[in-house]
Each structure stands twice: as structure tokens, then as C-alpha cells.
Design an enzyme around this catalytic site. Structure first.
Site, short mmCIF file in Angstrom:
data_model
loop_
_atom_site.label_atom_id
_atom_site.label_comp_id
_atom_site.label_asym_id
_atom_site.label_seq_id
_atom_site.Cartn_x
_atom_site.Cartn_y
_atom_site.Cartn_z
N LYS A 1 0.83 -1.21 0.00
CA LYS A 1 0.00 0.00 0.00
C LYS A 1 0.86 1.25 0.00
O LYS A 1 0.52 2.27 -0.62
CB LYS A 1 -0.91 0.01 1.24
CG LYS A 1 -2.04 -1.01 1.14
CD LYS A 1 -3.24 -0.62 1.98
CE LYS A 1 -2.93 -0.53 3.45
NZ LYS A 1 -4.09 -0.07 4.23
N LYS B 1 -0.45 2.55 9.53
CA LYS B 1 -1.12 1.59 8.64
C LYS B 1 -0.14 0.50 8.20
O LYS B 1 0.98 0.80 7.81
CB LYS B 1 -1.66 2.29 7.39
CG LYS B 1 -2.79 3.29 7.66
CD LYS B 1 -3.40 3.80 6.35
CE LYS B 1 -4.68 4.59 6.63
NZ LYS B 1 -5.40 4.96 5.40
N GLY C 1 -8.16 -2.88 4.10
CA GLY C 1 -9.42 -2.83 4.83
C GLY C 1 -9.30 -2.44 6.29
O GLY C 1 -10.20 -2.70 7.08
N LYS D 1 -1.44 11.12 7.85
CA LYS D 1 -2.18 12.05 8.69
C LYS D 1 -3.59 11.49 8.82
O LYS D 1 -4.17 10.98 7.87
CB LYS D 1 -2.22 13.42 8.00
CG LYS D 1 -3.08 14.44 8.70
CD LYS D 1 -2.31 15.70 8.99
CE LYS D 1 -3.12 16.63 9.87
NZ LYS D 1 -2.49 16.81 11.18
N LYS E 1 -17.73 -3.28 5.69
CA LYS E 1 -18.78 -2.50 5.04
C LYS E 1 -20.12 -3.19 5.29
O LYS E 1 -20.20 -4.42 5.27
CB LYS E 1 -18.52 -2.41 3.54
CG LYS E 1 -17.25 -1.65 3.20
CD LYS E 1 -16.85 -1.87 1.76
CE LYS E 1 -15.48 -1.24 1.49
NZ LYS E 1 -14.96 -1.66 0.17
N GLU F 1 -9.77 3.11 -3.87
CA GLU F 1 -10.48 3.65 -2.72
C GLU F 1 -9.96 5.04 -2.38
O GLU F 1 -8.75 5.29 -2.38
CB GLU F 1 -10.26 2.75 -1.49
CG GLU F 1 -10.85 1.37 -1.61
CD GLU F 1 -10.73 0.59 -0.30
OE1 GLU F 1 -10.33 1.17 0.73
OE2 GLU F 1 -11.02 -0.60 -0.33
N ASN G 1 -7.90 -2.18 -4.78
CA ASN G 1 -8.28 -3.58 -4.64
C ASN G 1 -8.23 -4.24 -6.01
O ASN G 1 -8.91 -3.80 -6.93
CB ASN G 1 -9.67 -3.71 -4.05
CG ASN G 1 -9.72 -3.13 -2.65
OD1 ASN G 1 -8.88 -3.42 -1.81
ND2 ASN G 1 -10.69 -2.27 -2.40
N ARG H 1 -9.33 -6.99 -7.46
CA ARG H 1 -10.25 -8.15 -7.51
C ARG H 1 -11.66 -7.63 -7.78
O ARG H 1 -11.88 -6.43 -7.80
CB ARG H 1 -10.25 -8.83 -6.14
CG ARG H 1 -10.68 -7.86 -5.03
CD ARG H 1 -10.99 -8.50 -3.71
NE ARG H 1 -11.60 -7.53 -2.81
CZ ARG H 1 -10.95 -6.73 -2.00
NH1 ARG H 1 -9.64 -6.76 -1.94
NH2 ARG H 1 -11.59 -5.87 -1.23
N ARG I 1 -25.71 -5.70 3.09
CA ARG I 1 -25.08 -7.01 3.35
C ARG I 1 -25.88 -7.71 4.45
O ARG I 1 -25.97 -7.20 5.58
CB ARG I 1 -23.63 -6.84 3.78
CG ARG I 1 -22.76 -6.24 2.69
CD ARG I 1 -21.30 -6.41 3.00
NE ARG I 1 -20.49 -5.66 2.06
CZ ARG I 1 -19.16 -5.76 1.99
NH1 ARG I 1 -18.51 -6.57 2.82
NH2 ARG I 1 -18.48 -5.06 1.12
C1 MV4 Z 1 -8.14 6.47 7.11
C2 MV4 Z 1 -9.03 7.21 7.94
C3 MV4 Z 1 -8.63 8.46 8.34
N1 MV4 Z 1 -7.42 8.96 7.95
N2 MV4 Z 1 -6.96 7.04 6.73
C4 MV4 Z 1 -8.83 2.70 5.80
C5 MV4 Z 1 -9.43 1.40 5.43
C6 MV4 Z 1 -10.91 1.62 5.49
N3 MV4 Z 1 -11.59 0.45 5.90
C7 MV4 Z 1 -11.09 2.75 6.44
N4 MV4 Z 1 -9.88 3.44 6.48
C8 MV4 Z 1 -9.65 4.67 7.00
N5 MV4 Z 1 -8.45 5.25 6.66
C9 MV4 Z 1 -6.62 8.25 7.14
N6 MV4 Z 1 -5.44 8.78 6.77
C10 MV4 Z 1 -10.23 6.60 8.32
C11 MV4 Z 1 -10.58 5.34 7.84
C12 MV4 Z 1 -11.87 4.80 8.27
C13 MV4 Z 1 -13.08 5.11 7.61
C14 MV4 Z 1 -13.12 5.94 6.47
C15 MV4 Z 1 -14.32 6.23 5.82
C16 MV4 Z 1 -15.53 5.71 6.30
C17 MV4 Z 1 -15.53 4.88 7.42
C18 MV4 Z 1 -14.31 4.56 8.08
C19 MV4 Z 1 -14.31 3.73 9.20
C20 MV4 Z 1 -13.11 3.45 9.86
C21 MV4 Z 1 -11.90 3.98 9.38
#
Ligand code: MV4
Length: 454
Positions: free
Chosen positions: A116, A157, A163, A200, A236, A274, A289, A291, A337
Site C-alpha cells: 500500500k 497503517k 481494509g 495524517k 462495510k 479507494e 483492490n 479483484r 449485506r
Molecule cells: C483512514 C481514515 C482516516 N485517515 N486514513 C482505511 C481502510 C478503510 N476500511 C477505512 N480506512 C480509513 N483510513 C486516514 N489517513 C479513516 C478510515 C476509516 C473510515 C473511512 C471512511 C468511512 C468509514 C471509516 C471507518 C473506519 C476507518
């Protein structure tokens, strides 16, 4: 085109791939574990073959078991579905070495996009906006240094993950060392790779993704966007298309930029980029992703494109056969889902036997499920029982149609999240199209469970 495809997956996606094979007039063999002997896909397939025990490590994740099954049944291609080996470049390489086609990107492409952190740099260099962050972290001291220059809060990360697994939010320098250690060991345990980087932390974002398809001849199309902001613990739960967070001008620009960037980076086959979208509507690339995704049916409902058939045709070396002008997304679609888990009991997965099952119907309603009355839900895999998707000319009508379809849907014998879906649909934040990081994790499910039981 292929003559016979081995479907190396289970559940609803095995059924979805089987249907695409029928549409294309290609033979299909379903590879199943001992726990999935009575699965709907195995029963409906032309042929089915057991590839090992319930433990996925020795069946759906076993390259030797899957390749042997493909060889003895005379298949010329393997469809990995999603999850399991779907993005494993080593598997894609071994499949090819056995003169079989891997239905997905080549091993080289999967390898190029496996990290990533590297993908962030690669697509950033191709003009996609990324979130301020670091390169790969050497140790805690390096992480501290990088976090200082990025500015807190930061998110640690795992580079090999996806995910959101193993992610850690760090608000102050004091928290960094222990968060780094936890993240590193979770990444090592979860992905066999402890490489970490920083970004950030953006608060209150939405999760928006762009669907693309690229063939071997350099033809490339995007199929618009999906919004996956309704999540719980990075799972999700509801997806919709188009995203309520983007104006039509912004969605078109994002899709075009995403497509240009991945095509320039040499991507092939189906793929999803994404993005996080902030309150200003600005989008930042986070991951790709390689796939077919769980939520692909809502894009199919908007575009009329059979994406799994398209994916198979691309892997067989056929040209896309359509251009961007042929992709005209219409209306609004929502996916729910349907999970065998109990929202009132901390979302505990429910095993057991499905009693009565009645799928909803009518215009704009699609149910993709491997359930049937009497189906025994094995306790070994994920809790996805199916996906209820609805389409309507606009978002409000799609919400109304979704609620009506959820009321019709009957699953007896096991506790599901059907009522939770209805409660979310009735929630003002959802109705306003304003769900951000993250409705369900922040407020918990209690208000929804209560509302759903009224
Ligand atoms: C983030 C974030 C805030 N700041 N990255 C990454 C994987 C995906 N499942 C959610 N991720 C996030 N990455 C940065 N730099 C917040 C999330 C996040 C999220 C983002 C949008 C909608 C719902 C979320 C739920 C948990 C985390």
C-alpha cells in the site's frame, strides 16, 4: 474464451461466478471444502470437487489443492472470487506455471500493487492526490520523526494489509511507541509482513471508490463510484452508488483521474481505487483492490454491465468490447449485506440452520444469496448470507424500495442484521447522505437495535 473454469471460492460469490459462466456458455467446476459440501454453488454447478477440510488454510487457501482440482477436472482457468487467494501474486504465478489462466490481474501487476505504501507513491506520482504521510517506517524513532513532520493525529497503517486491519490512531507522541509495537505485531500476525507507514488522520471522511476495467490492449473504462461509508470495524455494511458526497462534476473528474492514473501505472483487469473524501468534497487516494468486490452488483445495476463476465473475458484475452461512451450510469442503487450476526450481542456471528427463507422481489430488486431453507451455516467462514440490492431512479426512491424489500426478506432460524438495516435507513444522518467515519463505531448499534425492534 475458456472451456471450463474452476471456481475457487464459496458462498454467494461462488454462485455469482457460476452465473457468469452460464451467461458466457463456459463450463464451471465448483471447488468446495468439506464444510461446504451442501452449498448451493456446489449443487447447481455442472461439476463440483472437494479440495480439503473446513479449515481454509487447507482448502480455499491451498494453492496445491486448488491447482490439482483444476487439473483433474480439465479446467483451463481459475476464478478466485474475493478474499482468500484473489490478490495473491504467488498464487497467480503458480496458476500460470501450470498453464492455467488466473482470472484477475497478472502476477506482476498484483506484485506491483501489493504494498500500500508503494502504491501510494506510484499513483501519487501519476497525479492522484494522497494524504500527507511517510514512507516505510524503520523503527519507533523513525516513526516519531515522521509523525512530528506530518503533524498529529496520525494513523499507523500496515503496508501489506487492507481494509483497515492493524491500523492504529495516534494522537500524541507519547502514544506512538506502544501503538507502533501493537500495529507491527498485528501486521506480522495478520499478513505475515510487519511493514508500516504513517498517514495524517483525517476525521469525518467518507469512503468512496472508483470502479475501473482495463484490458490487455490498453482499452480502459471506469464505471463510476460507490460510497461505502456505512461500516463497522472496517466491515462495510451498506454501500450505495452514486456517492451522495460528490457532485456530478466532482465524481466525473475523480473517476477520470483515477482511470488515467491506474492505466498509466500498467494496471489490468477489474480494479477498485479507494478514496477518502473530506467535508470539503476533496478526495484522497488510500488503496487499490485488485479483484472483484463484494459490492460490485450496485455498479451492475447502474450500468447494466455484467462485471464478472467482463472480468472473465478480459482474463481470456478479449478486448473490453465497450468504450467509455457506452457506460451510462443511471439512477441510484443500494446494497445491504445480510449477515448472520446478532447486533444485540456485540454482533456475534451466528452459526446454525436457516429455517424458512423468502427473498424479496419486484422491480429493481436483486438478491444474491447462497442461502436456502435448511442451509446449515458453517461456523468457519465469514457471516455473509447474501446481498440485497435495490435500484430506483433516485436516492429517495431507492431508500423506500430498500425498506420495502427488507420488510419482505424473511430469514428464519438465525439472527440477522435485517432490522439493523431498516433502522439505519430510517436514521436522519443516513437519509441526509452524511454518514462519515464512522456512524456505527461511534454511536454503537444500541439506538439502531432499539429502533429496529419497534
Ligand atoms: C483512514 C481514515 C482516516 N485517515 N486514513 C482505511 C481502510 C478503510 N476500511 C477505512 N480506512 C480509513 N483510513 C486516514 N489517513 C479513516 C478510515 C476509516 C473510515 C473511512 C471512511 C468511512 C468509514 C471509516 C471507518 C473506519 C476507518
Amino acid at each position: 474464451m475458456f472451456t471450463k473454469i474452476l471456481i475457487a471460492n464459496r458462498g454467494e460469490i461462488a454462485l455469482r461466478v457460476l452465473r457468469a459462466c452460464r451467461t458466457l456458455g463456459v463450463g464451471a467446476v465448483v471447488a468446495y471444502s468439506e464444510a461446504d459440501r451442501d452449498s448451493l454453488a456446489a449443487q447447481l454447478a455442472d461439476e463440483a470437487i472437494c479440495i480439503g477440510p473446513a479449515d481454509a488454510k487447507h482448502s480455499y487457501l491451498s494453492a496445491p489443492a486448488i491447482i490439482s482440482a483444476a487439473v483433474v477436472t480439465g479446467c483451463d482457468a481459475i476464478h478466485p472470487g474475493y478474499g482468500f487467494l484473489s490478490e495473491d501474486e504467488g498464487f497467480a504465478d503458480v496458476v500460470r506455471a501450470h498453464d492455467l489462466a488466473f482470472i484477475g490481474p497478472s502476477a506482476e501487476v498484483l506484485e506491483r500493487f501489493a504494498s500500500k505504501e508503494a502504491t501510494r507513491r506510484l499513483l501519487g506520482a501519476q497525479g492522484l492526490p494522497t494524504i500527507p504521510g511517510s514512507g516505510m517506517l524503520r523503527d519507533e524513532a523513525h516513526a516519531l520523526e515522521e509523525a512530528e513532520s506530518i503533524g498529529y493525529p496520525v494513523l499507523i497503517k500496515p503496508s501489506a494489509g487492507g481494509g483497515g486491519k492493524g491500523m492504529r490512531l495516534v494522537r500524541t507522541p507519547r502514544e506512538l511507541e506502544s501503538a507502533f509495537k501493537v500495529s507491527r505485531s498485528e501486521a506480522k500476525a495478520g499478513f505475515g509482513d510487519d511493514a508500516l507507514y504513517l498517514e495524517k488522520y483525517l476525521d469525518d471522511t467518507r469512503h468512496v471508490e472508483i470502479q475501473v476495467a482495463v484490458d490487455r490492449f490498453g482499452n480502459a473504462i471506469h464505471m463510476g463510484d460507490r460510497d461505502c461509508s456505512v461500516q463497522r470495524r472496517h466491515q462495510k455494511i451498506i454501500e450505495e452508488a452514486p456517492s451522495p458526497a460528490l457532485s456530478d462534476a466532482a465524481r466525473q473528474e475523480l473517476a477520470e483521474r483515477a482511470l488515467r492514473a491506474v492505466a498509466a501505472a500498467g494496471y489490468e483487469n477489474l480494479g477498485t481505487l479507494e478514496f477518502l473524501v473530506d467535508s470539503k468534497g476533496d478526495a484522497y487516494f488510500i488503496e487499490i483492490n485488485c479483484r472483484v468486490q463484494v459490492e460490485h452488483p450496485i455498479t451492475e445495476l447502474l450500468t447494466g454491465i455484467d462485471m464478472v463476465a467482463l472480468q472473465i473475458r478480459i482474463a481470456a484475452g478479449e478486448p473490453l468490447g465497450i468504450t467509455q461512451a457506452d457506460v451510462v450510469p443511471r439512477g441510484h442503487a443500494i446494497e445491504f449485506r445480510i449477515l448472520a450476526e446478532d447486533p444485540a450481542k456485540d454482533f456475534r456471528p451466528q452459526a446454525g440452520q436457516v429455517g424458512a427463507y423468502l427473498a424479496p422481489g419486484g422491480p429493481g430488486v436483486r438478491m444474491d444469496s447462497h442461502m436456502y431453507p435448511g442451509y446449515d451455516i458453517p461456523p468457519y467462514y465469514d457471516s455473509l448470507l447474501g446481498k440485497l440490492c435495490v435500484w430506483a431512479p433516485d436516492r429517495n426512491q431507492a431508500i423506500a424500495r430498500g425498506d420495502a424489500a427488507l420488510r419482505e426478506l424473511l430469514v428464519d432460524g438465525v439472527v440477522t442484521n435485517i432490522d439493523l438495516h431498516r433502522a439505519i435507513l430510517a436514521n436522519q444522518v443516513f437519509i441526509d447522505g452524511k454518514v462519515t467515519t464512522n456512524l456505527l463505531d461511534r454511536v454503537g448499534s444500541a439506538p439502531f437495535v432499539a429502533a429496529g425492534n419497534r
